[in-house]
Motif scaffolding. Structure first.
Motif: not given
Length: 170
Positions: A143-144, A136, A139
């Motif tokens: 930026d994902q 998490q 990510l």
């Protein structure tokens, strides 16, 4: 005990590590938490070795390309193609480095978890949660976007699920 006996015992140990490191390993529901821990450690060591090998291969490819570019006088188009190949090889090396670092980080995290949690069913749950937190955080930082590090951490997470979960017979 002579040298041959020691060598034979070492081969047995390596063999069991190889079996426990297999991607398709399925442990019975009744498997001891120590076996699950050993399976996780063996798999992480195997993945570290694979990433190290990938890194070495990429480094050799990069070195070969650099040596050939220093000795050849190329036209503009050939030079551009060679620079593109050089960039591809550099990216492969960097990705292998990131995977290697992620597996080492996961290994360190597992050992830290072992040191702070009793070896029980709870150990893999705690470890899973720590890996999830790393994912998490990664990510959010990327930026994902999937990175080699995150992909390696997802593999670690999947491995925890495989060795920590029971499988029903079909």
């Amino acid at each position: 005990m002579d040298f041959d006996d020691e060598l034979f015992e070492q081969e047995d140990k390596i063999g069991s590590d190889d079996l426990l490191a297999a991607d398709d390993l399925r442990l019975p529901e009744s498997a001891n938490p120590l076996v699950r821990l050993h399976a996780m450690r063996s798999w992480l060591k195997r993945k570290e070795k694979e990433a190290n090998l990938d890194m070495g291969t990429a480094a050799l490819d990069l070195q070969d390309l650099q040596v050939s570019s220093e000795t050849a006088h190329l036209r503009r188009r050939a030079y551009q193609e060679q620079q593109e190949q050089l960039q591809i090889k550099q990216n492969a090396f960097q990705q292998a480095q990131e995977r290697m670092a992620a597996y080492e980080e996961a290994d360190d995290m597992l050992e830290d978890c072992v040191n702070h949690t009793t070896v029980s069913e709870r150990l893999m749950v705690e470890y899973y949660l720590q890996v999830e937190e790393l994912i998490q955080t990664g990510l959010a930082e990327s930026d994902q976007v999937a990175t080699p590090r995150l992909e390696a951490l997802y593999e670690v997470q999947n491995r925890i699920e495989r060795i920590g979960a029971s499988y029903e017979e079909d």
